[in-house]
Motif scaffolding. Structure first.
Motif, PDB file in Angstrom:
ATOM      1  N   ASN A 163      18.540  30.713  39.146  1.00 55.35           N
ATOM      2  CA  ASN A 163      18.463  29.555  38.253  1.00 55.35           C
ATOM      3  C   ASN A 163      17.302  28.638  38.690  1.00 55.35           C
ATOM      4  N   PRO A 164      16.067  29.168  38.575  1.00 57.89           N
ATOM      5  CA  PRO A 164      14.914  28.393  39.040  1.00 57.89           C
ATOM      6  C   PRO A 164      14.665  27.139  38.210  1.00 57.89           C
ATOM      7  N   GLY A 165      15.249  27.084  37.008  1.00 59.04           N
ATOM      8  CA  GLY A 165      15.055  25.924  36.136  1.00 59.04           C
ATOM      9  C   GLY A 165      15.575  24.629  36.746  1.00 59.04           C
ATOM     10  N   ARG A 166      16.329  24.743  37.837  1.00 60.77           N
ATOM     11  CA  ARG A 166      16.846  23.527  38.502  1.00 60.77           C
ATOM     12  C   ARG A 166      15.727  22.637  39.039  1.00 60.77           C
ATOM     13  N   VAL A 167      14.526  23.192  39.165  1.00 57.94           N
ATOM     14  CA  VAL A 167      13.424  22.339  39.650  1.00 57.94           C
ATOM     15  C   VAL A 167      12.999  21.300  38.601  1.00 57.94           C
ATOM     16  N   PHE A 168      13.403  21.518  37.338  1.00 64.65           N
ATOM     17  CA  PHE A 168      13.047  20.536  36.303  1.00 64.65           C
ATOM     18  C   PHE A 168      14.045  19.387  36.340  1.00 64.65           C
ATOM     19  N   THR A 169      13.649  18.326  36.983  1.00 65.26           N
ATOM     20  CA  THR A 169      14.533  17.161  37.105  1.00 65.26           C
ATOM     21  C   THR A 169      14.159  16.113  36.058  1.00 65.26           C
ATOM     22  N   MET A 170      13.282  16.487  35.149  1.00 66.32           N
ATOM     23  CA  MET A 170      12.891  15.613  34.038  1.00 66.32           C
ATOM     24  C   MET A 170      12.640  16.548  32.857  1.00 66.32           C
ATOM     25  N   ASP A 171      13.146  16.198  31.693  1.00 72.60           N
ATOM     26  CA  ASP A 171      13.045  17.065  30.514  1.00 72.60           C
ATOM     27  C   ASP A 171      12.845  16.137  29.329  1.00 72.60           C
ATOM     28  N   VAL A 172      11.613  16.041  28.847  1.00 69.34           N
ATOM     29  CA  VAL A 172      11.278  15.015  27.844  1.00 69.34           C
ATOM     30  C   VAL A 172      10.450  15.604  26.706  1.00 69.34           C
ATOM     31  N   PRO A 173      10.401  14.907  25.566  1.00 68.49           N
ATOM     32  CA  PRO A 173       9.521  15.351  24.477  1.00 68.49           C
ATOM     33  C   PRO A 173       8.058  15.258  24.917  1.00 68.49           C
ATOM     34  N   LEU A 174       7.223  16.090  24.316  1.00 71.49           N
ATOM     35  CA  LEU A 174       5.797  16.113  24.645  1.00 71.49           C
ATOM     36  C   LEU A 174       5.175  14.720  24.593  1.00 71.49           C
ATOM     37  N   GLU A 175       5.643  13.893  23.636  1.00 70.45           N
ATOM     38  CA  GLU A 175       5.089  12.539  23.484  1.00 70.45           C
ATOM     39  C   GLU A 175       5.175  11.731  24.784  1.00 70.45           C
ATOM     40  N   GLU A 176       6.122  12.106  25.641  1.00 69.20           N
ATOM     41  CA  GLU A 176       6.307  11.347  26.885  1.00 69.20           C
ATOM     42  C   GLU A 176       5.517  11.933  28.061  1.00 69.20           C
ATOM     43  N   ALA A 177       4.531  12.744  27.745  1.00 69.31           N
ATOM     44  CA  ALA A 177       3.704  13.344  28.809  1.00 69.31           C
ATOM     45  C   ALA A 177       3.154  12.298  29.779  1.00 69.31           C
ATOM     46  N   PRO A 178       2.658  11.146  29.296  1.00 65.33           N
ATOM     47  CA  PRO A 178       2.139  10.160  30.268  1.00 65.33           C
ATOM     48  C   PRO A 178       3.188   9.755  31.309  1.00 65.33           C
ATOM     49  N   ALA A 179       4.420   9.551  30.859  1.00 65.50           N
ATOM     50  CA  ALA A 179       5.495   9.190  31.804  1.00 65.50           C
ATOM     51  C   ALA A 179       5.813  10.362  32.735  1.00 65.50           C
ATOM     52  N   ALA A 180       5.712  11.571  32.202  1.00 63.62           N
ATOM     53  CA  ALA A 180       5.996  12.759  33.022  1.00 63.62           C
ATOM     54  C   ALA A 180       4.965  12.899  34.144  1.00 63.62           C
ATOM     55  N   TYR A 181       3.694  12.687  33.815  1.00 69.24           N
ATOM     56  CA  TYR A 181       2.647  12.739  34.842  1.00 69.24           C
ATOM     57  C   TYR A 181       2.885  11.660  35.899  1.00 69.24           C
ATOM     58  N   ALA A 182       3.226  10.465  35.437  1.00 73.15           N
ATOM     59  CA  ALA A 182       3.443   9.362  36.379  1.00 73.15           C
ATOM     60  C   ALA A 182       4.610   9.678  37.319  1.00 73.15           C
ATOM     61  N   ALA A 183       5.666  10.257  36.780  1.00 80.70           N
ATOM     62  CA  ALA A 183       6.845  10.581  37.602  1.00 80.70           C
ATOM     63  C   ALA A 183       6.515  11.659  38.625  1.00 80.70           C
ATOM     64  N   MET A 184       5.700  12.634  38.212  1.00 81.23           N
ATOM     65  CA  MET A 184       5.281  13.680  39.158  1.00 81.23           C
ATOM     66  C   MET A 184       4.404  13.064  40.248  1.00 81.23           C
ATOM     67  N   ASP A 185       3.502  12.210  39.820  1.00 76.93           N
ATOM     68  CA  ASP A 185       2.577  11.569  40.760  1.00 76.93           C
ATOM     69  C   ASP A 185       3.333  10.750  41.800  1.00 76.93           C
ATOM     70  N   GLU A 186       4.357  10.029  41.324  1.00 79.22           N
ATOM     71  CA  GLU A 186       5.124   9.153  42.231  1.00 79.22           C
ATOM     72  C   GLU A 186       6.229   9.919  42.963  1.00 79.22           C
ATOM     73  N   ARG A 187       6.326  11.209  42.678  1.00 81.46           N
ATOM     74  CA  ARG A 187       7.331  12.093  43.273  1.00 81.46           C
ATOM     75  C   ARG A 187       8.757  11.581  42.997  1.00 81.46           C
ATOM     76  N   THR A 188       8.963  10.896  41.864  1.00 83.90           N
ATOM     77  CA  THR A 188      10.331  10.525  41.477  1.00 83.90           C
ATOM     78  C   THR A 188      10.979  11.677  40.711  1.00 83.90           C
ATOM     79  N   THR A 189      10.189  12.652  40.314  1.00 82.43           N
ATOM     80  CA  THR A 189      10.777  13.873  39.759  1.00 82.43           C
ATOM     81  C   THR A 189      10.130  15.059  40.464  1.00 82.43           C
ATOM     82  N   ILE A 190      10.857  16.180  40.572  1.00 83.79           N
ATOM     83  CA  ILE A 190      10.275  17.368  41.205  1.00 83.79           C
ATOM     84  C   ILE A 190       9.324  18.023  40.220  1.00 83.79           C
TER      85      ILE A 190
END
Lengths: 338, 338
Positions: free
Chosen positions: B305-332
């Motif tokens: 179940n490798p999908g467990r690494v996705f700790t954030m699952d958002v619509p494409l429109e939220e890509a900016p927030a997704a990048y920020a979360a990865m950058d800040e390591r608040t999501t894996i």
């Protein structure tokens, strides 16, 4: 006893020194039958590795066991033995995995260009021949103790085998014997880089199918031409400079293999280039001990003749001339007889 | 269509762009079901790789085949497919040897964080599932397209298997999935370097037997303590900095293995250290295609179940927030749904 000393850049002498003694119960004392000058000795000779204080030289040897420490098993006084330049217990987990050069009790040899040499880890290091070998086999058995074992390791790690194209960078004794090894291991095509006519003859004699005289990126381009643009399956690098290691890396195909057998000071490998190349790289002192029984047998059976790399064979007293000839590349490898 | 663009350091937007078209007869056009943000995307986001001109992002994807070029065989419009970040013909000698990331026709993917993506070398790259998968398997199948495939390659090259001790440097998605891979491949002991409680939990869930919180030489010392002073048989390095690569190299035993899965600009490996370590090193983009059929099957069979690494699952429109979360390591790892 008489022994070779290095005192500074291009300053080698033969001096009278006390005979070494057994120091640990796992030591052996050998009467050296033959030793030789290694390409790596030239790092000292040329001052690339500075000599702070005079010291003995030599890490390649065959000899007769003169004396054994009280805990040495499996060997007898009077046996003819071949060792290697790193002594190893041959029992630890690392040795058992075939990397005796990284034995947890590894110890370097550095005093073999002499009448007698003390060898540590004797039981794990020295491999006896069934009887004293014929005189004409001495050079080949001596080659096994380093340059043949090292070239063999290079070819094994480069995955030399049937159907494979192996490239060898460097036409010194190690490079030439990597060609011999690749041939013995069944490589289909062996491409040697060499620009010296006499070494090219030896390279072809040992099994090279193609010779490239160009070096650096021109040499790489030529190799790519010979391999449908893909590069070699495996490359053995036997020089140790920045340029030759980069040449070796660029000669290997994606997913291929590169063995680096010598490294000079100051070599740096670019992370980007290694990442882009996606080549399996291993560098290090060869675990010659792993291959010694097999190599000795091939020599005793006269199936290989690695001793041909010794193009100079002189008494120990002539060590200074032997170093000079190696340095000037007027000889491939010089054998010393104490 | 909507697509993620990078315009400069920490400047990601979602824009309206023309839908891509089939350009070569070997192309496929996919309707993207899911894409995601990769650790390597952060090199751009953080400006380590400067952005000269705005461009699309994304190289991980699963999708439905919308259209196929005239020469694509073995695939059908409407199929659900998993690809990888480097497209490959899967027929050349390099691909056949299992190094599709170095295919002679290799081509990078860089536009997958979008509603549609054009995939070159479609027949050799895309692997269809027998039927459209259950919705809850989408994250795991998406993971297969890069981070799982990459972690798996790392563990395979590190020789993970029964009786082996494998160390993993880096607790991002690739490092965590290298743990899962080492476990699946039968490793006896898996030592993870991690100082984040949430990631330690996931690491243990995937199969880590030991966690080391120390980094650098202190981390190496701790690992040596755990391995009788010898080091790990194999190490997977999944960070890509000078420090982490040196840590990885120093964690491997003599004769051991190190896979380097990411490399930042400016990393230099010391020739002396590599020579002294005598460790087998391979670095590069993983040939994910080699492993895709096996990994897809393990996922469809719900064995991993490798999908467990996705700790954030958002619509494409939220890509900016997704990048920020990865950058800040608040999501894996952040999954994007177009």
């Amino acid at each position: 006893m008489r022994a070779t000393m290095i005192n500074g850049t291009r300053d080698v002498t033969v001096e009278e020194l006390p005979r070494p003694q057994i120091e640990a119960p796992t030591d052996a004392l050998l009467k050296v039958v033959a030793a030789c000058v290694c390409g790596s000795d030239l790092w000292h000779y040329r001052g690339v590795i500075p000599t702070q204080h005079s010291h003995q030289m030599g890490h390649e040897y065959v000899g007769i066991i003169e004396e054994l420490g009280s805990e040495v098993t499996g060997l007898e006084v009077g046996q003819f033995v071949v060792g290697s330049f790193i002594t190893s217990d041959n029992t630890c987990e690392i040795c058992q995995a075939g990397y005796q050069s990284k034995c947890v009790n590894a110890h370097g040899v550095g005093t073999a260009q002499a009448e007698y040499v003390r060898i540590t880890n004797a039981a794990g290091t020295l491999v006896p021949t069934p009887e004293h070998p014929d005189e004409d086999l001495i050079p080949s058995l001596l080659a096994a103790s380093d340059v043949l074992g090292t070239g063999w390791f290079g070819a094994v790690e480069a995955q030399a085998g049937p159907g494979k194209t192996i490239a060898v960078v460097g036409d010194g004794a190690v490079g030439l014997l990597a060609i011999l090894a690749a041939k013995q291991l069944g490589a289909e095509r062996i491409i040697a880089f060499s620009r010296h006519a006499d070494r090219q003859v030896l390279a072809r004699g040992f099994g090279a199918t193609d010779i490239i005289e160009e070096r650096g990126d021109k040499g790489v381009a030529k190799l790519k031409e010979l391999t449908d643009g893909l590069g070699a399956h495996g490359v053995v690098e036997a020089v140790g400079t920045q340029e030759s290691i980069e040449q070796g890396l660029r000669c290997a195909r994606g997913g291929g293999y590169l063995t680096i057998l010598g490294v000079a000071h100051g070599v740096q490998l670019s992370g980007r280039e290694i990442f882009g190349a996606e080549v399996h790289i291993v560098a290090g002192g060869a675990p010659v001990r792993r291959f010694l029984p097999e190599l000795i047998q091939l020599i005793l059976d006269r199936k290989i003749n690695p001793g041909r790399v010794f193009t100079m064979d002189v008494p120990l007293e002539e060590a200074p001339a032997a170093y000079a000839a190696m340095d000037e590349r007027t000889t491939i490898k010089a054998l010393l007889r104490p």
